[in-house]
Scaffold this motif. Sequence first.
Motif: not given
Length: 613
Positions: A43-49, A68-85, A199-202
């Motif tokens: 699921i990680q190999a298919a989702t992350i790209p 968790t890592l399937s959606f968490g790692l891309p989320l962290l990567t996309q938000l890195a380097g920007s500032r949060t108010e 993400f959902s099981a059903t």
Amino acid sequence: MSVASIDALLPEDEETVTFADLGLPEAVVRKLATNGVTTPFPIQAATIPDALQGKDILGRGRTGSGKTLSFGLPLLTQLAGSRTERKRPRGVILTPTRELAMQVSDALQPYGDVLGLKLKVVCGGTSMQNQITALERGVDILVATPGRLRDLIGRGSCSLADVEVAILDEADQMSDLGFMPEVTELMDQLPEGGQRMLFSATMEKEIDTLVRRYLDSPVLHEVDAAQGAVTTMSHHVLVVKPRDKAPVTSAIAARKGRTIIFVRTQLGADRVAEQLREGGVGAEALHGGMTQGARTRTMADFKDGKVNVLVATDVAARGIHVDNIDLVLNVDPAGDHKDYLHRSGRTARAGLSGTVVSLALPHQRRQIFRLMEDAGVDASRHIIGRGDVFDEEVTRITGARSLTEVQADATANAAKQAEREAAKLTRQLERAQQRAAELREEAERLTARAARERGDDPEAAVAEAAAALTAEVEAEVAKELRREQRREERELRDQRDQRRDVKRDEPRGGDRPSFNRDRDRREGDRRGGGDRPSFNRDRDRREGDRGGFRRDDRPSFNRDRREGDRGGFRRDDRRPGSHSRDDRRPYARRDDHRGGGRSFDRRTDKPRWKRNG
């Protein structure tokens, strides 16, 4: 809305794909390797790209498949380097339960630290002020339960206007727990154009509604279908009689390894956990009626191995992720097939093997097998008769052990601990003896030198000093033995006093005032009741002056003056001015009142006249 479907199961020639090949930052890849994570799950190999490209994702898979890592790692990567108010997070992860929110945060925080991103858990049962303070300082990603996040937004402490990526984890559980109105309310506040992942099981009706309403041409990734009937998980049903249910539960819980037991109610969880502890099995309960601090401590003890058995309800256990749980025991049947799948998902996680065992009373067999059929599970059936709990097949499936065996192991472990303590004390004794010998030799050498300086015989001086030292040591030892003996005698005396006090405090008929005339009449002299107040008139009449309150000893308010001067208030002894029966003022009789004449007014005590006719 079109939905593109991609089969996430990797071909055999792609099993060597690494996280570096998926496009993640090098710092994240190094941190993954440090944590021992080198090869992505399917699921990680298919989702992350696709997630790194900003596409909306619809992931379907059983719990424990690595979402968790399937959606968490891309989320962290996309938000890195920007500032949060302040008060305006840029990423939101919604989860159904507090435990799942904490676990998601714990799983992603190490990689967030590498990229300089702050995560904060927002859930009920924890300090809201602490969460408000964190939002005031600025939080990049919120991992939240819907109810608490809505409360913070209502207070003006949080805004979703800057959210770039929103993720719904375990959306089917949110639907089961009734969170969908809150989820839709929060999703409506998200700005348009952001990335959404669900993400959902059903795929229930409400989940499909969320997908069509909030996801834009999502890419579907499916791994290990919702039925969860993987080859590494086996399902069994043990048919037991009501009288055998508790012994079977205890025997299975006494197995070696981590076990989760599911029951229907909070009271049932507390009761089963207490029964297991009384039998010598380390067990703790987990349910929604506990405070968050107690739930966190229980989960920590279970993860650390301090307890091997967790007795949980469905709501409390949703989203629990603990490694190496190889058995799930359903003491009470699941409410429906979805609950059964969520329960089963606590084992066989991340490709490991696991066993799911359900106890069924005779009248529950049809209900449970229908539930298994709805869940797409092929379960074997075993009928357990009285005394068959340790049948070879059942023992092989569950690893059941008798409580005697558990107690034997506990005693053996205690013996090992005592042996280790004894060995430690022996080593300390040997070192102390060696040190004492060295000091004695040094003392003898110095004593001989001092004797030579005085011109005395060195050998005689050494012998005299040695004898004095020996006598002193023996006196100290004897004194210590006497102190120890007195201490033991004092403890024995205290124990005897305590037993005597307990025995004296036990309720006895003779220690309380008696209101039973028949019993008092029978026991009379045998109990020696002369020291207690008596409330038995017949016995007083017989016992004479042996004690108790007799009628003649009490203050008398009887109008009869038979007592003479023996005490009591007589009518003639009343306060001055009062009237006795003989000297009080005469009142006119009723017949006289009718005929007129003088009478006395009772209220004013003055004469009054009444005319005739």
